[in-house]
Design an enzyme around this catalytic site. Structure first.
Site, PDB file in Angstrom:
ATOM      1  N   GLU A 105     -39.975 -44.574 -16.868  1.00  0.00           N
ATOM      2  CA  GLU A 105     -39.879 -43.381 -16.018  1.00  0.00           C
ATOM      3  C   GLU A 105     -41.097 -42.455 -16.129  1.00  0.00           C
ATOM      4  O   GLU A 105     -41.004 -41.312 -16.574  1.00  0.00           O
ATOM      5  CB  GLU A 105     -38.582 -42.628 -16.299  1.00  0.00           C
ATOM      6  N   GLU A 154     -33.034 -50.659 -15.070  1.00  0.00           N
ATOM      7  CA  GLU A 154     -32.206 -49.617 -15.673  1.00  0.00           C
ATOM      8  C   GLU A 154     -31.217 -49.107 -14.652  1.00  0.00           C
ATOM      9  O   GLU A 154     -31.586 -48.808 -13.516  1.00  0.00           O
ATOM     10  CB  GLU A 154     -33.086 -48.460 -16.173  1.00  0.00           C
TER      11      GLU A 154
END
Length: 191
Positions: free
Chosen positions: A78, A182
């Site tokens: 991220e 994810e």
């Protein structure tokens, strides 16, 4: 490592493990802390970026000593969340251009020189960033040479239809796979 050994022994098929970093050590980060908003100090090609790339190799080396190999690593978990993270979260912020340059100048060459056959995945963030992120990174021939695929998270999928993100990206870069890395349910507090 013992759990991975048990899983490997129990599996009838090979396990494809991938690793994804949250943060570099504090001394490499612009804010001097492993938590909160911060980037790697300097710019791609410098001592901080080369050292961070070498951390990936050392990670792979250490697991290999225990007969655990990784199918892939991502360049950063991220990377854009690092711009919006709560103060206690460990992360490193990267823009698409910064990730491109880190892959092209540091991480890609370090992995290629290493004895590991580990693939490199880019993005590892929300698909809302596609196809822009792919255009920036994979549009660079040097970076694209090192990248096997794109890692994607699903948390904001309701905002962007798959045709606008996944399909558009696949049409632009059909030789690079797309993999959801994810996901979870219940991450919104109001649900």
């Amino acid at each position: 490592i013992p759990l991975l050994h048990r899983a490997l022994a129990m599996s009838k098929r090979p396990l494809f493990l991938f690793g994804s970093p949250w943060t570099a050590p504090a001394w490499m980060r612009s804010n001097g802390d492993v938590r909160g908003k911060g980037t790697l100090k300097g710019k791609a090609g410098d001592k901080y970026h080369k050292t961070w790339a070498n951390y990936f190799i050392k990670f792979l080396d250490e697991y290999a000593k225990h007969n655990v190999t990784f199918w892939a690593v991502t360049a950063q978990n991220e990377p854009l969340a690092g711009l919006f993270t709560p103060p206690q979260a460990p992360t490193i912020a990267f823009t698409a251009a910064q990730q491109r340059d880190f892959i092209a100048q540091d991480l890609g060459p370090a992995l290629a020189r290493s004895p590991h056959r580990t693939r490199l995945l880019m993005l590892d963030d929300q698909r809302i960033h596609l196809p822009h992120w792919a255009k920036v990174v994979l549009g660079n021939a040097t970076a694209a040479r090192y990248v096997a695929g794109l890692a994607v998270h699903w948390y904001l999928d309701a905002i962007v239809p798959p045709g606008c993100s996944l399909e558009a990206t696949h049409k632009l870069f059909p030789d690079h796979f797309l993999l959801y890395t994810e996901a979870c349910t219940g991450f919104f507090m109001f649900r």
